[in-house]
Every structure is written in C-alpha cells, then in structure tokens.
Motif scaffolding. Structure first.
Motif, short mmCIF file in Angstrom:
data_model
loop_
_atom_site.label_atom_id
_atom_site.label_comp_id
_atom_site.label_asym_id
_atom_site.label_seq_id
_atom_site.Cartn_x
_atom_site.Cartn_y
_atom_site.Cartn_z
N GLU A 188 0.92 -1.27 0.01
CA GLU A 188 0.14 0.11 -0.01
C GLU A 188 0.84 1.26 -0.25
OE1 GLU A 188 -2.98 -0.15 2.92
OE2 GLU A 188 -4.01 -1.79 2.16
N LEU A 189 1.97 1.17 0.44
CA LEU A 189 2.84 2.50 0.62
C LEU A 189 3.69 2.65 -0.52
CD1 LEU A 189 3.95 1.81 4.31
CD2 LEU A 189 2.71 3.74 3.60
N ARG A 190 3.72 1.68 -1.29
CA ARG A 190 4.95 1.67 -2.55
C ARG A 190 4.44 2.91 -3.55
NH1 ARG A 190 8.87 -1.61 -4.38
NH2 ARG A 190 7.74 -3.28 -3.09
N PRO A 191 3.32 2.97 -3.86
CA PRO A 191 3.01 4.37 -4.66
C PRO A 191 3.52 5.65 -4.06
CG PRO A 191 1.21 2.75 -4.66
CD PRO A 191 2.13 2.34 -3.57
N HIS A 192 3.47 5.58 -2.64
CA HIS A 192 3.68 6.69 -2.04
C HIS A 192 5.37 6.90 -1.62
CE1 HIS A 192 -0.40 7.64 -1.61
NE2 HIS A 192 -0.64 6.15 -1.31
N GLY A 193 6.16 6.10 -2.19
CA GLY A 193 7.62 6.24 -1.89
C GLY A 193 8.08 5.60 -0.63
N VAL A 194 7.33 4.90 0.28
CA VAL A 194 7.78 4.56 1.54
C VAL A 194 7.66 2.95 1.50
CG1 VAL A 194 6.71 4.76 3.93
CG2 VAL A 194 6.24 6.41 2.54
N ALA A 195 8.88 2.72 2.20
CA ALA A 195 9.25 1.24 2.31
C ALA A 195 8.77 0.75 3.62
CB ALA A 195 10.65 1.02 2.09
N ALA A 196 8.50 -0.65 3.52
CA ALA A 196 8.05 -1.33 4.96
C ALA A 196 8.93 -2.70 4.68
CB ALA A 196 6.50 -1.54 4.84
N VAL A 197 9.58 -3.12 5.72
CA VAL A 197 10.11 -4.32 5.85
C VAL A 197 10.10 -4.99 7.12
CG1 VAL A 197 11.91 -3.35 4.50
CG2 VAL A 197 12.37 -3.44 6.83
N ALA A 198 10.18 -6.38 7.22
CA ALA A 198 10.14 -6.86 8.59
C ALA A 198 11.48 -7.25 8.94
CB ALA A 198 9.42 -8.18 8.44
N ILE A 199 11.95 -7.31 10.11
CA ILE A 199 13.20 -7.54 10.60
C ILE A 199 13.59 -8.73 11.73
CG2 ILE A 199 13.95 -5.68 11.93
CD1 ILE A 199 16.81 -5.64 10.51
N THR A 200 14.43 -9.57 11.65
CA THR A 200 14.74 -10.43 13.09
C THR A 200 16.15 -10.52 13.28
OG1 THR A 200 14.34 -12.84 13.67
CG2 THR A 200 14.95 -12.54 11.45
N PRO A 201 16.20 -10.41 14.61
CA PRO A 201 17.76 -10.67 14.85
C PRO A 201 18.02 -12.24 14.91
CG PRO A 201 16.27 -10.43 17.01
CD PRO A 201 15.33 -10.14 15.64
N GLY A 202 19.10 -12.49 15.36
CA GLY A 202 19.43 -13.87 15.62
C GLY A 202 19.22 -14.36 17.15
N PHE A 203 20.07 -15.02 17.87
CA PHE A 203 19.97 -15.25 19.47
C PHE A 203 20.18 -13.98 19.92
CE2 PHE A 203 20.82 -18.74 22.38
CZ PHE A 203 20.21 -18.06 23.45
N LEU A 204 19.02 -13.39 20.38
CA LEU A 204 19.21 -11.96 21.04
C LEU A 204 19.84 -11.82 22.42
CD1 LEU A 204 19.03 -8.77 20.00
CD2 LEU A 204 16.71 -8.97 21.09
N ARG A 205 20.49 -11.06 22.86
CA ARG A 205 21.11 -11.02 24.31
C ARG A 205 20.14 -9.90 24.96
NH1 ARG A 205 26.38 -11.79 22.54
NH2 ARG A 205 27.02 -9.70 22.99
N SER A 206 18.87 -10.02 24.99
CA SER A 206 18.22 -8.88 25.71
C SER A 206 18.31 -9.00 27.22
CB SER A 206 16.55 -9.28 25.47
OG SER A 206 16.26 -10.62 26.00
N GLU A 207 18.01 -8.01 27.68
CA GLU A 207 18.15 -7.82 29.21
C GLU A 207 17.39 -9.10 30.03
OE1 GLU A 207 17.58 -3.75 27.64
OE2 GLU A 207 16.81 -5.60 27.44
N ALA A 208 16.23 -9.45 29.24
CA ALA A 208 15.74 -10.72 29.94
C ALA A 208 16.30 -12.02 29.71
CB ALA A 208 14.13 -10.80 29.38
N VAL A 209 16.80 -12.17 28.53
CA VAL A 209 17.73 -13.00 28.38
C VAL A 209 19.13 -13.24 29.19
CG1 VAL A 209 19.10 -14.44 26.68
CG2 VAL A 209 16.97 -13.52 26.09
N LEU A 210 19.83 -12.11 29.55
CA LEU A 210 20.80 -12.04 30.46
C LEU A 210 20.43 -12.42 31.72
CD1 LEU A 210 22.45 -8.78 28.89
CD2 LEU A 210 23.27 -11.27 28.82
N ASP A 211 19.30 -12.02 32.24
CA ASP A 211 18.62 -12.29 33.39
C ASP A 211 18.55 -13.99 33.65
OD1 ASP A 211 19.02 -9.88 34.37
OD2 ASP A 211 16.83 -9.34 34.18
N HIS A 212 17.81 -14.55 32.51
CA HIS A 212 17.69 -15.78 32.60
C HIS A 212 18.65 -16.81 32.78
CE1 HIS A 212 15.81 -19.74 31.38
NE2 HIS A 212 17.08 -19.99 30.36
#
Length: 300
Positions: A188-212
C-alpha cells in the motif's frame, strides 16, 4: 561526525528494552531524533514487571548523539496512539521519517508447554492483541505522516524470517503475522515512496535473556557453559545497527516487502556488533543445528 540521519525523526514503538531499545539507541547514534514509547517509565511499570524504562532508553539515545524523547504510551489504546502522533506532528512540523513497530509484551502470555487445544484462549488472544494489534493501531496513525512526506521507512520487528514453526501456537502466529503486516504495508505504501520491511535478530542477548542465564552483558560468555549456542548470540545494538543502515540507505525501496535479518544485512552493510564481531546465527544453524532440528525453512 557520521550522522546520516541528522534531522530525521523516528518513532520506536516498544523501545523500553531489548531490540526496541537497541534500535532506538543506534538510530540516535546516526543523528536521529527518536521518540521512545512504551508502558514502563519512571512513573510506573507495565505488567512485564521489568526494571527498564523508556526514560533510560531516551537518555541513551541522547548520549549516543541523537535526541531521545520518552513518551509513555499504551499502544493497544488507539486514543493514546492518536495523541502521540498528533504530538510528533506538532513538535516536528508534520515530519516522521522512520516508524519502528517493536511492541511485544507477550512474554507473560506465551505458553511454551501446551498445544493450542490445552491453552487458555483468553491469554492467547491477549498475546495477539498485544503483539499484533498494537502494530496495526500504531501504523494506522503514523503512516499518514510518512505518506505526506513521500518517503520513509516502516520496520516491523519479528522473530525469524522463515516459515519454520516457532514452538508455541500463539507466539508463532504473532511473529508470522508481523511479517505479513510488513508485506501488506509495503504494497500500500509503494506508490507513495515509503518502504516497509520486517526484520529479525538472531539469538538476541536482551536484558531478560541475560537475566535468565544469570549474567550481564559484561559477563555473558559465562553462560556459554549452560548453552553452547549462546556463543553465537548478538546484542540489541546489532539489530539497531541493521535498522540504522536500512534507514540511511537511499535505495531501501528495493527491499520493501521483504523479511530481513541481521544475519543477511551485516554482509551487505558491513556493520558489526559492539565487540567488532559479525554474528550470523543463520549460518551457525546451517552448520551446527540443521541436522538435529532441520532447516530454518523457506523465506516468508
């Protein structure tokens, strides 16, 4: 100073901790003004009951070289989101360049032990409302600013960019739907020059993971004895640098509608993690885990 996003305005919805915080800080590091939103602030915590706050994230954005602006928002409430975007439009002359939908909050609602027919339905549906509907609500109110500008980037943060099942029905559904949100918005955004993507990290060292694992970012390698795969983990900054590279790429429209990963983007843009390494969990999976768990699957 290398600040390709100087003067750019970003909204990181769900920037309290983890990947959202990493993205907000790294957008600040390349000069952006970043509105950091979430439910946990110094005024009170969300149901996650984590100590991190949007105020701390905003301070880190500013310390990195940008301008961090914390705004306490419950993104499941359309009125609060509408008021947030009205504030951004008022304060920034109607400008918004980057929208990052990183709201999650699903940890307390994820059941990793039971199949769908044994799960609590209300809890599962709440996970979907928190992790998917919040993104829809936020985009609904933010996209008019991007469309009006005729350029910009929407980033949907997910977990995994293939069709592989993620181990829990509602969790898998939420993360897969977020990718589809990027695909639909891109169309829907392409005609307006706006890009949209999804992105994933790998094994993320978030605060919760570090606490775990009972470690900190300074001592994280001590957890490798508990889980050897953790040796191939990455910091939230790595995800943030991937998003910053996308936001600064004048040809980002070529990637619109795709589900991307830090593992793929580091090879193209050359960014590193905070220790100078370039973690690639997808490559590690292919060499060390595929025989046991099967391939990650086809791209979504």
């Amino acid at each position: 100073m290398n600040a390709p996003l100087h003067g750019h305005i970003a909204l990181v919805a769900g920037g309290t901790r983890g990947g959202g915080r990493g993205i907000a800080v790294e957008l600040g590091a390349v000069g952006a003004t970043v509105y950091v939103t979430g439910r946990s602030s110094r005024a009170g915590r969300s149901e996650m009951q984590r100590p991190e706050t949007i105020d701390e994230t905003a301070e880190r954005v500013t310390a990195a070289g940008g301008t961090g602006i914390p705004v306490r928002v419950d993104h499941s409430d359309p009125a609060q989101v509408r008021d947030l975007l009205a504030r951004i439009a008022r304060e920034q002359g109607g400008r918004l360049d980057v929208l990052v939908n990183s709201v999650w909050g699903g940890d307390p609602h994820t059941d990793w032990e039971h199949p769908l027919w044994e799960q609590d339905l209300d809890t599962g549906l709440r996970l979907l409302r928190q992790a998917v509907e919040t993104h829809v609500i936020t985009s609904r109110h933010a996209l008019p600013l991007l469309v009006r500008r005729g350029r910009g980037l929407v980033v949907e943060v997910t977990d995994g960019n293939t069709a592989r099942y993620r181990g829990s029905f509602f969790y898998d559904l939420a993360k897969s739907q977020v990718i589809r949100l990027a695909v639909a918005q891109a169309a829907e955004l392409r005609p307006h020059g706006v890009a949209a993507v999804a992105i994933t990290p790998g094994f993320l060292r978030s605060e919760a993971v570090l606490d775990h694992f009972g470690v900190t970012e300074d001592t994280w390698r001590e957890a490798i004895a508990q889980d050897p795969h953790f040796a191939h983990s990455e910091t939230p900054a790595y995800l943030g640098r991937a998003v910053a590279a996308l936001a600064a790429d004048p040809h980002v429209m070529a990637k619109s509608g795709r589900a991307l990963s830090t593992a793929g983007l580091h090879r193209e843009y050359g960014f590193t993690d905070t220790d100078g390494t370039q973690p690639d969990f997808a490559a590690y999976w292919a060499t060390a885990l595929e025989d046991q768990y099967g391939p990650l699957g086809d791209p979504l």
